[in-house]
Write an enzyme that holds these catalytic residues in place. Structure first.
Site, PDB file in Angstrom:
ATOM      1  N   ASN A 193       0.960  -1.283  -0.496  1.00 60.91           N
ATOM      2  CA  ASN A 193      -0.110   0.327   0.209  1.00 60.91           C
ATOM      3  C   ASN A 193       0.977   1.196  -0.189  1.00 60.91           C
ATOM      4  O   ASN A 193       1.943   1.273   0.716  1.00 60.91           O
ATOM      5  CB  ASN A 193      -1.003   0.074   1.530  1.00 60.91           C
ATOM      6  N   HIS A 204       7.177   4.816   5.194  1.00 68.74           N
ATOM      7  CA  HIS A 204       8.702   4.253   5.440  1.00 68.74           C
ATOM      8  C   HIS A 204       8.404   3.435   4.650  1.00 68.74           C
ATOM      9  O   HIS A 204       7.011   2.405   3.834  1.00 68.74           O
ATOM     10  CB  HIS A 204       9.269   3.306   6.342  1.00 68.74           C
ATOM     11  N   HIS A 206       7.470   0.467   2.543  1.00 70.47           N
ATOM     12  CA  HIS A 206       7.731  -1.671   2.948  1.00 70.47           C
ATOM     13  C   HIS A 206       6.311  -2.387   1.875  1.00 70.47           C
ATOM     14  O   HIS A 206       5.602  -1.580   1.662  1.00 70.47           O
ATOM     15  CB  HIS A 206       7.384  -1.307   4.945  1.00 70.47           C
ATOM     16  N   GLN A 208       3.768  -5.610   2.998  1.00 67.92           N
ATOM     17  CA  GLN A 208       3.034  -7.118   3.570  1.00 67.92           C
ATOM     18  C   GLN A 208       3.144  -7.703   2.997  1.00 67.92           C
ATOM     19  O   GLN A 208       2.423  -7.956   1.695  1.00 67.92           O
ATOM     20  CB  GLN A 208       1.991  -6.249   4.617  1.00 67.92           C
TER      21      GLN A 208
END
Length: 381
Positions: A193, A204, A206, A208
């Site tokens: 996202n 930051h 990233h 998932q």
């Protein structure tokens, strides 16, 4: 275990444990770590209580969908200042973070506020809500992992060099294989996202990875459609979708030896593109070395194209989700593909899911798939 041809892309994986018992994995692709000249023997010294999950899943009998109830997520970290991000490296002069190292290449760790976790199985739950047979209840087992793409808080996936993107492809494959082997897991989904507009709580760079103990709604629907198509034609629905898009050519935006990107004929979002390998594979772990090498470049190009889609917008919010075949039953009906989309319909304007979409599930797109494809081809040229 899937066997692949040798790769010249070296990645060193190191597993450790955080102070509360959660697993953390370093994936190193640079020196002195990748050769083992220096090792990751860092210790998380934070005074954290033991990790536990109270997640449960309840069946919505009106739709047949499972709903995860994860009340422990209510107070999770929300948009901390850059110097307090839990995904940043732990450096002198700052509070320690989720990552004990002062720098890193790519890091994966179990989410501190998971929607699903293996520890949820320790709960003593009844089989039904209020002991009513109509409402099935189960522990929210599975696993939720965070993937930190870079230690630089100002980076984005699209800004990474190809060497790092290639590492992330291997990380996705590694975690897909590992999580698929967990008891009770039915599907593993890797996703990112990006953008506060869609609710991102940590800026930051990233992504998932979720390992679900059930088939999520979209997967369940695709499997049902795939089964009907196979019963009617004897063929794979997802393979036929790719073949039909290639035959038409109208919505194709990338066509390479290993990968094809296209805007689906019934695109739901004002910006949407799908990416699929030419070869039918169930998941990221099944990709060959050549397919992984090619994916690094194609995927980064698509992310950059999303950022260039609207004139005057530097960072377009998006969701990028890898749909993978179910684990176990119906695996032969699934096929790896990426769904990349944005809710932005024009600069500064978002498509909000209101009455028709949210309440009724009746989708309305404000543009045409052909116009979306034309714009993608323009920015990719």
């Amino acid at each position: 275990m899937t066997t692949h041809e040798p790769s010249t892309h070296a990645v060193r994986k190191t597993s450790t444990t955080l102070a509360d018992g959660r697993e953390l994995l370093y994936f190193d692709d640079s020196e002195p770590w990748v050769s083992g000249e220096k090792t990751r023997d860092l210790v998380d010294t934070r005074p954290l209580p033991a990790s536990e999950s109270l997640s449960q899943i309840r069946l919505d009998v009106l739709t047949g969908d499972w709903v995860a109830i994860a009340a422990q997520r209510m107070d999770r970290t929300f948009l901390p200042p850059p110097d307090a991000s839990p995904l940043a490296p732990s450096r002198p002069g700052r509070p320690p973070t989720e990552i004990p190292a002062a720098d890193y290449d790519v890091v994966v760790f179990e989410n501190r506020f998971p929607s699903l976790a293996q520890s949820a199985a320790a709960q003593h739950l009844p089989s039904h809500v209020d002991d009513e047979e109509l409402w099935p209840l189960a522990a929210g087992t599975g696993r939720c992992e965070v993937v930190c793409f870079a230690s630089d808080p100002d980076a984005s996936f699209a800004s990474l060099d190809l060497h790092r993107v290639r590492t992330i492809v291997d990380v996705w494959a590694d975690r897909t294989e590992a999580l698929s082997a967990l008891p009770g897991v039915r599907q593993v989904v890797c996703f990112e996202n990006r953008g506060r507009e869609i609710g991102v709580t940590l800026t930051h760079p990233h992504g998932q990875i979720y390992a679900y103990p059930y088939l999520p709604q979209r997967t369940d629907a695709m499997i049902r459609q795939s089964r009907l198509h196979r019963d009617r034609t004897g063929r794979s629905l997802l393979s036929d979708v790719l073949a039909t898009e290639l035959r038409s050519g109208r919505r194709i935006v990338v066509d390479t030896e290993h990968w094809v990107a296209y805007v689906p004929a019934a695109a739901r979002w004002p910006v949407e593109v799908h990416l699929a390998p030419r070869r039918a594979v169930p998941d990221l772990a099944a990709l060959s070395t050549a397919e992984r090498d090619a994916l690094a470049g194609v995927y980064r190009d698509l992310l950059r194209a999303v950022d260039d889609f609207f004139v005057g917008v530097d960072e377009v919010p998006y969701i990028a989700a890898w749909h993978q075949a179910p684990v176990g039953a119906d695996r032969d009906l699934g096929r790896l593909h990426l769904q990349l989309f944005s809710m932005m319909r024009s600069p500064g304007r978002m498509k909000f899911l209101a009455g028709s979409e949210s309440a009724m599930g009746a989708w309305i797109n404000d543009t045409t798939p052909e116009a979306i494809a034309d714009r993608f081809r323009e920015v990719l040229a």
